[in-house]
Design a protein around this motif. Structure first.
Motif, PDB file in Angstrom:
ATOM      1  N   SER A   1      92.531   3.701  64.840  1.00 56.36           N
ATOM      2  CA  SER A   1      92.264   5.091  64.454  1.00 56.36           C
ATOM      3  C   SER A   1      91.071   5.586  65.263  1.00 56.36           C
ATOM      4  CB  SER A   1      91.946   5.173  62.962  1.00 56.36           C
ATOM      5  OG  SER A   1      93.052   4.784  62.187  1.00 56.36           O
ATOM      6  N   PRO A   2      91.058   6.868  65.635  1.00 60.82           N
ATOM      7  CA  PRO A   2      89.976   7.365  66.497  1.00 60.82           C
ATOM      8  C   PRO A   2      88.595   7.174  65.880  1.00 60.82           C
ATOM      9  CG  PRO A   2      91.767   8.957  66.355  1.00 60.82           C
ATOM     10  CD  PRO A   2      92.058   7.906  65.331  1.00 60.82           C
ATOM     11  N   MET A   3      87.666   6.698  66.685  1.00 61.56           N
ATOM     12  CA  MET A   3      86.303   6.516  66.196  1.00 61.56           C
ATOM     13  C   MET A   3      85.559   7.840  66.077  1.00 61.56           C
ATOM     14  SD  MET A   3      84.893   2.839  67.412  1.00 61.56           S
ATOM     15  CE  MET A   3      84.595   3.239  69.121  1.00 61.56           C
ATOM     16  N   ALA A   4      86.146   8.919  66.551  1.00 64.86           N
ATOM     17  CA  ALA A   4      85.557  10.236  66.338  1.00 64.86           C
ATOM     18  C   ALA A   4      85.892  10.785  64.959  1.00 64.86           C
ATOM     19  CB  ALA A   4      86.011  11.216  67.417  1.00 64.86           C
ATOM     20  N   HIS A   5      86.717  10.066  64.198  1.00 63.89           N
ATOM     21  CA  HIS A   5      86.920  10.330  62.778  1.00 63.89           C
ATOM     22  C   HIS A   5      86.061   9.365  61.986  1.00 63.89           C
ATOM     23  CE1 HIS A   5      91.120  12.476  62.620  1.00 63.89           C
ATOM     24  NE2 HIS A   5      90.155  13.248  63.057  1.00 63.89           N
ATOM     25  N   GLN A   6      85.783   9.710  60.718  1.00 63.11           N
ATOM     26  CA  GLN A   6      84.995   8.793  59.908  1.00 63.11           C
ATOM     27  C   GLN A   6      85.686   7.443  59.749  1.00 63.11           C
ATOM     28  OE1 GLN A   6      82.123   9.349  59.819  1.00 63.11           O
ATOM     29  NE2 GLN A   6      81.329  10.798  58.318  1.00 63.11           N
ATOM     30  N   THR A   7      87.004   7.425  59.695  1.00 68.06           N
ATOM     31  CA  THR A   7      87.714   6.149  59.578  1.00 68.06           C
ATOM     32  C   THR A   7      87.266   5.185  60.664  1.00 68.06           C
ATOM     33  OG1 THR A   7      89.669   7.101  58.535  1.00 68.06           O
ATOM     34  CG2 THR A   7      89.981   5.037  59.723  1.00 68.06           C
ATOM     35  N   GLY A   8      87.354   5.614  61.917  1.00 72.54           N
ATOM     36  CA  GLY A   8      86.967   4.749  63.012  1.00 72.54           C
ATOM     37  C   GLY A   8      85.478   4.536  63.115  1.00 72.54           C
ATOM     38  N   PHE A   9      84.713   5.600  62.889  1.00 71.14           N
ATOM     39  CA  PHE A   9      83.267   5.531  63.056  1.00 71.14           C
ATOM     40  C   PHE A   9      82.625   4.602  62.024  1.00 71.14           C
ATOM     41  CE2 PHE A   9      78.886   6.742  63.220  1.00 71.14           C
ATOM     42  CZ  PHE A   9      78.665   7.275  64.482  1.00 71.14           C
ATOM     43  N   MET A  10      82.962   4.821  60.749  1.00 66.43           N
ATOM     44  CA  MET A  10      82.296   4.061  59.696  1.00 66.43           C
ATOM     45  C   MET A  10      82.834   2.645  59.558  1.00 66.43           C
ATOM     46  SD  MET A  10      81.934   7.109  56.856  1.00 66.43           S
ATOM     47  CE  MET A  10      81.096   6.123  55.617  1.00 66.43           C
ATOM     48  N   TYR A  11      84.167   2.491  59.695  1.00 63.78           N
ATOM     49  CA  TYR A  11      84.767   1.200  59.370  1.00 63.78           C
ATOM     50  C   TYR A  11      85.209   0.397  60.600  1.00 63.78           C
ATOM     51  CZ  TYR A  11      84.843   4.072  55.229  1.00 63.78           C
ATOM     52  OH  TYR A  11      84.473   4.930  54.218  1.00 63.78           O
ATOM     53  N   GLY A  12      85.184   1.026  61.779  1.00 64.92           N
ATOM     54  CA  GLY A  12      85.491   0.308  63.003  1.00 64.92           C
ATOM     55  C   GLY A  12      84.281   0.070  63.871  1.00 64.92           C
ATOM     56  N   LEU A  13      83.298   0.977  63.788  1.00 61.60           N
ATOM     57  CA  LEU A  13      82.069   0.841  64.578  1.00 61.60           C
ATOM     58  C   LEU A  13      80.943   0.228  63.739  1.00 61.60           C
ATOM     59  CD1 LEU A  13      80.529   3.679  66.829  1.00 61.60           C
ATOM     60  CD2 LEU A  13      79.182   1.887  65.735  1.00 61.60           C
ATOM     61  N   MET A  14      80.599   0.879  62.628  1.00 64.23           N
ATOM     62  CA  MET A  14      79.425   0.456  61.863  1.00 64.23           C
ATOM     63  C   MET A  14      79.682  -0.771  60.988  1.00 64.23           C
ATOM     64  SD  MET A  14      77.690   4.083  60.703  1.00 64.23           S
ATOM     65  CE  MET A  14      76.209   3.230  60.099  1.00 64.23           C
ATOM     66  N   MET A  15      80.784  -0.775  60.244  1.00 64.10           N
ATOM     67  CA  MET A  15      81.007  -1.841  59.262  1.00 64.10           C
ATOM     68  C   MET A  15      81.022  -3.242  59.860  1.00 64.10           C
ATOM     69  SD  MET A  15      84.025  -2.245  56.388  1.00 64.10           S
ATOM     70  CE  MET A  15      85.290  -2.736  57.588  1.00 64.10           C
ATOM     71  N   PRO A  16      81.706  -3.481  60.989  1.00 61.94           N
ATOM     72  CA  PRO A  16      81.677  -4.839  61.528  1.00 61.94           C
ATOM     73  C   PRO A  16      80.263  -5.327  61.837  1.00 61.94           C
ATOM     74  CG  PRO A  16      83.463  -3.616  62.516  1.00 61.94           C
ATOM     75  CD  PRO A  16      82.643  -2.622  61.734  1.00 61.94           C
ATOM     76  N   ILE A  17      79.410  -4.460  62.343  1.00 63.47           N
ATOM     77  CA  ILE A  17      78.024  -4.854  62.630  1.00 63.47           C
ATOM     78  C   ILE A  17      77.286  -5.140  61.334  1.00 63.47           C
ATOM     79  CG2 ILE A  17      75.821  -4.067  63.609  1.00 63.47           C
ATOM     80  CD1 ILE A  17      77.504  -2.391  65.596  1.00 63.47           C
ATOM     81  N   MET A  18      77.484  -4.312  60.324  1.00 63.94           N
ATOM     82  CA  MET A  18      76.819  -4.518  59.043  1.00 63.94           C
ATOM     83  C   MET A  18      77.252  -5.824  58.385  1.00 63.94           C
ATOM     84  SD  MET A  18      77.053  -0.570  57.723  1.00 63.94           S
ATOM     85  CE  MET A  18      76.470  -0.913  56.071  1.00 63.94           C
TER      86      MET A  18
ATOM     87  N   SER B   1      95.765   1.872  49.128  1.00 65.68           N
ATOM     88  CA  SER B   1      95.711   3.313  49.359  1.00 65.68           C
ATOM     89  C   SER B   1      94.293   3.816  49.108  1.00 65.68           C
ATOM     90  CB  SER B   1      96.703   4.055  48.469  1.00 65.68           C
ATOM     91  OG  SER B   1      96.309   4.005  47.119  1.00 65.68           O
ATOM     92  N   ALA B   2      93.957   4.899  49.768  1.00 66.84           N
ATOM     93  CA  ALA B   2      92.592   5.427  49.670  1.00 66.84           C
ATOM     94  C   ALA B   2      92.614   6.926  49.907  1.00 66.84           C
ATOM     95  CB  ALA B   2      91.674   4.750  50.682  1.00 66.84           C
ATOM     96  N   TRP B   3      91.551   7.565  49.454  1.00 70.30           N
ATOM     97  CA  TRP B   3      91.354   8.995  49.725  1.00 70.30           C
ATOM     98  C   TRP B   3      89.870   9.211  50.010  1.00 70.30           C
ATOM     99  CZ3 TRP B   3      88.142  12.325  46.912  1.00 70.30           C
ATOM    100  CH2 TRP B   3      88.164  13.664  47.344  1.00 70.30           C
TER     101      TRP B   3
ATOM    102  N   ALA C   1      85.245   7.159  52.527  1.00 69.22           N
ATOM    103  CA  ALA C   1      86.250   6.819  51.516  1.00 69.22           C
ATOM    104  C   ALA C   1      85.636   6.974  50.128  1.00 69.22           C
ATOM    105  CB  ALA C   1      86.737   5.395  51.719  1.00 69.22           C
ATOM    106  N   VAL C   2      86.346   7.688  49.261  1.00 65.90           N
ATOM    107  CA  VAL C   2      85.854   7.976  47.912  1.00 65.90           C
ATOM    108  C   VAL C   2      86.546   7.095  46.878  1.00 65.90           C
ATOM    109  CG1 VAL C   2      85.653   9.757  46.125  1.00 65.90           C
ATOM    110  CG2 VAL C   2      85.270  10.347  48.537  1.00 65.90           C
ATOM    111  N   THR C   3      87.865   6.967  47.017  1.00 66.46           N
ATOM    112  CA  THR C   3      88.642   6.164  46.076  1.00 66.46           C
ATOM    113  C   THR C   3      89.492   5.157  46.839  1.00 66.46           C
ATOM    114  OG1 THR C   3      90.475   7.752  46.059  1.00 66.46           O
ATOM    115  CG2 THR C   3      88.753   8.046  44.401  1.00 66.46           C
ATOM    116  N   LEU C   4      89.638   3.959  46.282  1.00 69.21           N
ATOM    117  CA  LEU C   4      90.484   2.911  46.847  1.00 69.21           C
ATOM    118  C   LEU C   4      91.179   2.197  45.700  1.00 69.21           C
ATOM    119  CD1 LEU C   4      88.128   3.127  49.098  1.00 69.21           C
ATOM    120  CD2 LEU C   4      88.623   0.726  49.549  1.00 69.21           C
ATOM    121  N   THR C   5      92.407   1.753  45.942  1.00 66.13           N
ATOM    122  CA  THR C   5      92.993   0.811  44.993  1.00 66.13           C
ATOM    123  C   THR C   5      92.313  -0.546  45.194  1.00 66.13           C
ATOM    124  OG1 THR C   5      94.790   0.353  46.564  1.00 66.13           O
ATOM    125  CG2 THR C   5      95.228   1.963  44.826  1.00 66.13           C
ATOM    126  N   LYS C   6      92.491  -1.433  44.238  1.00 66.93           N
ATOM    127  CA  LYS C   6      91.853  -2.749  44.280  1.00 66.93           C
ATOM    128  C   LYS C   6      92.848  -3.799  44.756  1.00 66.93           C
ATOM    129  CE  LYS C   6      88.753  -1.498  40.474  1.00 66.93           C
ATOM    130  NZ  LYS C   6      88.308  -1.809  39.096  1.00 66.93           N
TER     131      LYS C   6
END
Length: 547
Positions: free
Chosen positions: A245-262, A342-344, A351-356
Motif C-alpha cells: 500500500s502506498p506509503m503516502a497514505h497512513q496505511t503505508g506510512f504508519m504501519y510500513g515505515l514507522m511500525m517496523p522500526i518501533m 477488518s479495520a476502519w 486505524a481506529v477499530t480492528l477485529t481481534k
C-alpha cells in the motif's frame, strides 16, 4: 512554517496521565535498534518495473538517514521546514522521513497519482521548501511536471529527483556525498531534534470542502496509535511486514515505515502492486503480516489459489478501506491460511477499530472491528444525543491518536471542547462494542481505498461548455468497492459522452483515479425544493439499475 496544531496542548496532560502518549520520537526508536540489533535486516525495497532490490541493516539505514539529513540541511532545510515527498514505496521514502526527523523538518507525503492541480495547492498551502520526486514512475515524467510547476510556487527552493541526472539528483544532493562525516555533521544532526509534540507529518486528505486539508500529526499522536495497533495484532521484533500500500497514505506510512522500526522488525516494500510478485516476496522473506485494501486481498487470494504457490508464513492480513465481502473472507482464509482482520480508520487518527485475532471470522465481514485502547466511540443523532446499541447515527470519536488539527483551517477541525471528533461517517455500534460503518454524511467516494474529492471534480464539470448540471456519485464495484459515476444534464442542444468528460478532466490535470468511469445523461436531476441535488436518489437509481 508556523504550525497551528491547536488540538494538541489541551489534551497533553490527560494523555500523559493515562499513559497514552509515550513521549518518544522515531529517533529514539531508531537509536534503540542501533543498540539492540544494528546488523539486523531492517528494510528491503523492491522496484517491480526496474527489477532491482536495495536492502539495509539498521546500521546502514541510520547512516543513510544521517547522510540525507545533513544533505537536506545543506539545501537550507531546518526545523519546521516542510519537505514534500512524492515517491512510490522506495527506500528513499523511508530514509527521507528519518532524515527529516533528525533535523526537525516536517515531511509531507504526497500520493504519486497527484498531478499539477492537486500538487499546486498542496505545495503552496504547506509552503514546501524542498520537493522530492522520481525522475519517472509508471511511464510518467515527474521531473518535467515539477519543472512546470516550480515558477508558481514561491516557497519551493529545490526539486530533488530520484534517478535524475546532474546536480539536482537525489544521488548528487543527498545520498551520494558522505555528508555524515563532515565536521559540522553532529551539530546538524543533534541541534534541532524535534520533541514528541512537534509536528512530524503533514499529510493531505480529500474532503468535501472542495480542496484538500493538511492533517498535522506529532510523534505522540501517531505512536499512540501504532503501539496498541501492534499489540492487538501481536506483532513484535520477529515479524516481517510487507507493505505494498502506498506509503503516502497512513496505511503505508504508519504501519510500513514507522511500525517496523518501533518493533525492531523487518520491512519489505513493494512499489507496484502485482500479486505474483507479492507471493514471491512473502515466500522469499518469510513475511508474516501485511495491510492493504480489499482489492489487494482479492488479488492475492485469487492468485495463490490459481498458482498453487502458498504463503505459509503469512499469519495476518489486515484489510481496510471498504467492507470485506463474506465470501472473500472465506476464500482468503482457505487460500492464504492467514487470519483476515477488518479495520476502519482515518488519516486524522490512523486505524481506529480492528477485529481481534481470536474473533470468529464472521466479525471480519459483518463489522469493522472494535476500538483500540485509547479510543472512545459514540453514535449520536442530529441533536448530538447518544443512541442505543444497534441504532445508526453520526459517528464521533475521542482518541489519543487524534490529529493536531488542519493546517491553517482550524475552523474545520471538527473537534468539540470535550475532544469529540466528528468523523463524518454514519455507523452503528452493537452490544459488544463492534462498529459497522453504514454510510457517509460527507460526500466522498472511496475507490480502492483512495478518496475521490467529489466537490472538486463536480466544480470542474460545471466548467464544461456542454454541461448544465452535474453530480458525482458512487456505484458499487466488486474489486475496488466503489467507482465514480457522473450524472449530468446537458445544456440545450448539446450532447455529452463519457470520453469527452474524461478528456476534459485530464486536461485539467487531475489525478486519473479521480476521473469518473461511468456517465449517465438525464433531462433533470432529483432535487429538494431549495434546489439541492438529492444524491441519495441518484445512488438508489444506480443501485437498483434504473439509471
Amino acid at each position: 512554517m508556523d504550525f497551528d496544531a491547536v488540538l494538541l496542548p489541551p489534551r497533553r496532560a490527560r494523555m500523559l496521565a493515562q499513559g497514552l502518549w509515550h513521549e518518544r520520537t522515531i529517533n529514539d526508536d531508531l537509536q534503540a535498534c542501533l543498540q539492540a540489533c544494528p546488523d539486523k535486516l531492517a528494510l528491503t525495497a523492491v522496484r517491480v518495473e526496474a527489477g532491482d532490490t536495495r536492502a539495509f541493516t539498521y546500521r546502514e539505514l541510520a547512516r543513510m538517514a544521517d547522510r540525507v539529513a545533513v544533505g537536506l540541511s545543506r539545501l537550507g532545510v531546518g526545523r519546521n521546514d516542510v519537505v514534500a515527498c512524492q515517491l512510490p514505496n522506495w527506500w528513499q521514502f523511508t530514509v527521507t522521513y528519518l532524515a527529516c526527523s533528525r533535523i526537525g523538518a516536517v515531511m509531507s507525503p504526497l500520493m504519486h497519482i497527484f498531478r499539477e492541480r492537486e500538487l499546486s495547492f498542496m505545495l503552496k498551502h504547506g509552503q514546501a521548501k524542498v520537493m522530492i520526486v522520481p525522475k519517472s514512475f509508471r511511464g510518467f515524467d515527474f521531473e518535467a511536471m515539477l519543472a512546470g510547476l516550480k515558477p508558481s510556487l514561491p516557497d519551493l527552493q529545490r526539486v530533488v529527483v530520484v534517478d535524475g541526472q546532474g546536480p539536482d539528483s537525489f544521488e548528487a544532493l543527498l545520498s551520494g556525498p558522505a555528508w555524515e562525516q563532515e565536521p559540522d555533521a553532529q551539530q546538524v544532526l543533534t541541534g534541532s531534534r524535534p520533541g514528541p509534540d512537534d509536528v512530524t507529518q503533514l499529510i493531505y486528505t480529500s474532503g468535501t470542502t472542495g480542496e484538500p486539508k493538511g492533517v498535522m500529526h506529532s510523534a505522540n499522536t501517531v505512536m499512540a496509535n501504532i503501539i496498541p495497533y501492534a499489540q492487538r495484532l501481536q506483532l513484535d521484533a520477529e515479524d516481517v511486514v510487507l507493505m505494498a500500500s502506498p506509503m503516502a497514505h497512513q496505511t503505508g506510512f504508519m504501519y510500513g515505515l514507522m511500525m517496523p522500526i518501533m518493533l525492531k522488525a523487518s520491512a519489505v516494500l513493494q512499489d507496484i502492486w502485482a500479486p505474483h510478485k507479492a507471493i514471491e516476496l512473502i515466500r522469499a522473506h518469510q513475511v508474516s503480516f501485511t495491510m492493504a485494501s480489499t482489492p489487494f486481498l482479492t488479488d492475492l487470494a485469487k492468485t495463490v489459489a490459481e498458482s498453487g504457490q502458498g504463503v505459509p508464513t503469512l499469519r495476518t492480513f489486515l484489510c481496510a478501506g471498504a467492507p470485506i465481502p463474506g465470501a472473500l473472507v472465506e476464500q482468503a482464509r482457505a487460500a492464504l491460511g492467514a487470519k483476515i482482520v477488518s479495520a476502519w480508520g482515518m488519516t486524522e487518527n490512523g486505524a481506529v477499530t480492528l477485529t481481534k485475532l481470536d474473533d470468529e471470522d464472521e466479525r471480519s465481514f459483518s463489522t469493522d472491528g472494535c476500538p483500540l485502547p485509547g479510543v472512545e466511540l459514540k453514535v449520536v443523532d442530529a441533536d448530538d444525543r447518544s443512541l442505543p446499541p444497534g441504532q445508526p447515527g453520526r459517528l464521533l470519536l475521542r482518541a489519543c491518536s487524534n490529529f493536531g488539527g488542519y493546517l491553517q483551517r482550524p475552523h474545520l477541525n471538527g473537534t468539540d471542547a470535550e475532544d469529540w471528533f466528528d468523523t463524518g461517517d454514519l455507523a452503528r455500534i452493537d452490544e459488544r462494542g463492534y462498529v459497522r460503518i453504514t454510510g457517509r454524511s460527507k460526500d466522498v467516494i472511496i475507490r480502492g481505498g483512495e478518496n475521490i474529492p467529489v466537490v472538486e471534480i463536480e466544480s470542474l464539470l460545471y466548467r464544461h461548455p456542454a454541461i448544465a448540471m452535474a453530480a458525482i456519485v458512487a456505484y458499487p464495484d466488486e474489486r475496488l468497492g466503489e467507482r465514480a459515476c457522473a450524472v449530468v444534464v446537458p445544456r440545450p442542444g448539446q450532447q455529452i459522452e463519457l470520453a469527452q468528460i474524461q478528456a476534459f478532466l485530464k486536461s485539467q490535470k487531475v489525478a486519473i483515479q479521480y476521473v469518473p468511469e461511468r456517465l449517465i445523461v438525464r433531462e433533470t436531476l432529483p432535487s429538494t425544493p431549495s434546489g439541492k441535488i438529492q444524491k441519495f436518489k441518484l445512488r438508489e437509481m444506480l443501485r437498483d439499475g434504473l439509471a
